[in-house]
Design an enzyme around this catalytic site. Sequence first.
Site, PDB file in Angstrom:
ATOM      1  N   HIS A  88       0.915  -1.208   0.223  1.00  0.00           N
ATOM      2  CA  HIS A  88       0.021   0.042   0.003  1.00  0.00           C
ATOM      3  C   HIS A  88       0.931   1.240  -0.085  1.00  0.00           C
ATOM      4  O   HIS A  88       0.395   2.421  -0.498  1.00  0.00           O
ATOM      5  CB  HIS A  88      -0.924  -0.099   1.326  1.00  0.00           C
ATOM      6  CG  HIS A  88      -0.493   0.348   2.616  1.00  0.00           C
ATOM      7  ND1 HIS A  88      -0.091  -0.792   3.484  1.00  0.00           N
ATOM      8  CD2 HIS A  88      -0.157   1.489   3.220  1.00  0.00           C
ATOM      9  CE1 HIS A  88       0.306  -0.262   4.642  1.00  0.00           C
ATOM     10  NE2 HIS A  88       0.228   1.093   4.486  1.00  0.00           N
ATOM     11  N   ASP A 224       1.223  -7.776   2.290  1.00  0.00           N
ATOM     12  CA  ASP A 224       1.236  -6.386   2.171  1.00  0.00           C
ATOM     13  C   ASP A 224       2.663  -5.823   2.070  1.00  0.00           C
ATOM     14  O   ASP A 224       3.333  -5.308   2.830  1.00  0.00           O
ATOM     15  CB  ASP A 224       0.444  -5.415   3.270  1.00  0.00           C
ATOM     16  CG  ASP A 224       0.383  -3.950   2.894  1.00  0.00           C
ATOM     17  OD1 ASP A 224       0.936  -3.588   2.076  1.00  0.00           O
ATOM     18  OD2 ASP A 224      -0.355  -3.510   3.492  1.00  0.00           O
ATOM     19  N   SER A 656       3.987   2.130   8.516  1.00  0.00           N
ATOM     20  CA  SER A 656       3.498   1.172   7.494  1.00  0.00           C
ATOM     21  C   SER A 656       4.851   1.031   6.676  1.00  0.00           C
ATOM     22  O   SER A 656       5.539   2.147   6.351  1.00  0.00           O
ATOM     23  CB  SER A 656       2.733   1.799   6.487  1.00  0.00           C
ATOM     24  OG  SER A 656       1.398   1.781   6.998  1.00  0.00           O
TER      25      SER A 656
END
Length: 757
Positions: A88, A224, A656
């Site tokens: 992402h 991810d 992230s």
Amino acid sequence: MKKKTILVRLLALLLLTPLASRADEGMWLPLLLKQLNESDMQKRGMKLSAEDIYSINRTSLKDAIVLFGGGCTGEMISGEGLLLTNHHCGYGQIQSHSSVQKDYLTNGFWAMNRSEELPNPGLTATFIVRMEDVTAQVLKDIPAGLPEAEREKKVKANIEAIQKAAVQGTHYDAQIKPFFYGNEYYMYITETFRDVRLVGAPPSSIGKFGGDTDNWMWPRHTGDFALFRVYAGPDNKPAAYAAENKPYVPKHFLPISLSPIKESDFTMVFGFPGRTTEYLPSYAVKEIYEVSNPAKIAIRETKLNILDKHMKASDAVRIQYAAKYASISNYHKKWIGENRGLKKLDAVGKKEELEKQFTAWVNASPDRQAKYGTVLTEFQKNYNSLNGITLSRDYFIEAVLGVELLNYAQAYVNFVDLVKNKAPQADIEKQLKNLGNYAGFFKNYNVAADKEVFAALLSMYRKDVPTQFQPAYFTSTVNKKYKGNLKAYAEDVYSKSFMTSPEKVKTALNQISATNIKVIEKDPAYLLARAFTENYRTKIQPTYTVATDANTLNNRLFVAGLREMQTDKKFYPDANSTLRVAYGQVSGYEPQDGVRYKYYTTLEGVMEKADPDNVDFQVHPKLAELYKNKDYGDYGWNGEMPVAFIATNHTTGGNSGSPVINANGELMGTNFDRAWESTMSDIMYDPERVRNIIVASNYTLFIIDKFAGASHLIKEMKIVKETPTDSRLMIQPSPQVPAKDKKKEKKTKTKIKAKAA
């Protein structure tokens, strides 16, 4: 009577005794780990030293960590510049290279050699060279009690001078940021690489498995991750993109562990957390919980429903809006979880209790009364002044600027302002040139979708924002000309504005110049955007700015007071996109009564969730085949293929892509999310519920090798199947450290010792 007096004193002492730092809470400055955290981290199982994590005298873990783009973290995982981050985080780049013909979002992308790696203009990878405490220099000659605006002006001037001197004669950058609301300042010297190329990304059915349904949730089964490569010039220093650039050779890269992960294993997250507000007063938390979050949730939910409809109707629109939709959805769901968590924790009540303790402590000393006596009453006054203002501001940002046409029109508002204010010709020409760069906007823009968003969001604005804070132009136009019909208003604006297509913009720009702005001033989208902007500038922003400046000063005093009151507590500064360390342990949890989650998930869970009719849970045929054959290579644990695991690390947006590092300095996974029950940790940490979600390194390598067949990438990495006896063998000394940096390290250590004393 005597016993009663003793009891009262004991009760007062108990109220004022600082609570011990909650287990695993904190986002700690790497520079201060030796003084604040090393002992605790080693008691929890870490086999490294603080010097192994952060050093400028030799290679350390910090040399493998990068700020990826503007808002994520990445880590170096090979000596040839290979960078690992989240899918992402790289989604915008993957989307930018995608088309209906080459749909890398759906099908994935893998460069099978260096010539196939894709450049990404504007994407950067920034390393930290060193940190330094510059509080004394920043606050030099700034007297106490100076008005906040004057103080900030002097602070800014000092910061600019310090930054300039720090990097003079180098290719480095310097950035100084405030900590504890300006009680302290730290400088980060950085090295930024601007040639970062896409190497590999799994299909969305792996990289986004679970989609919006599972976002912010546990159990999770998402791969991810994405791979990029940092390139450098012939001297291994940053260089603009050039085909002849060579892969960057990092000072350190992370070995990757394949060892099974066990509950209670030590974990360390090393990255760039974006923003937390742990020290807010109760008034602020109440405003977030009761006003801001509900409004923003409702606005984004409306917009998401409209975009979802248009994306499902067209593959072209789906690709255009994929990254936008994911971005809007992410915080929409986060705010929902945050409010649930704040309610569950009784966050407002806990803040009010702390403020009672603070008041009792302040009132016990005349000196403290003089210094801190008005802090809480000033908070109350400031937040009361924002009644209606905060809601109006949120609606301007989320609803008005959430309409892409009105957001785009802001550039024309700024241009007209420059012309009318007789700005320097160079500034006007620069803005006019910027207006000519419209192709990027229209590449990912759909008029039909945005027109429906316009009608829906402005209807909400008209209904929910107090009338006195709405622009007169908007209310009179809607009420008189369109009889309250926002759909009719939208049809008129989008049919008449030149800003709805590249062809119309091109025609208009041929007429626009520094002396001719008539075509702009009669455009309906411009007129509406200007009305909203001027309304914000005159009715909303001034009051908000005054209250915010006053609260900045109050927060500075409040935090200073809390640190003075709670002398036994270790305080960590709020996240502000600077390099931090968070540590904890692998752990399952019980989010609610009768529910217990284990600490990891496996590929079996992917197959259990599989649903060919739901885009969030479609499984790639090859992944299903690998599962069926249990073809896990070297990456499985006891016949299972691990996918993700959870730990108690304190993380937030910006973490992230952060590496999750084990006790030996090896990569065990890549951080990508928090559990829904954890999202309130930006405001208040709860060790019982806070869990960060990590894609296991085993799954990442399994997808690269067995699924994608990109074994050439595996060969670059250092895979550790068994942990060496001396984990510090993972951290090799750097060949040479500049004398200037050694002096900085010695100077910084002296400051830290003095501050600790």
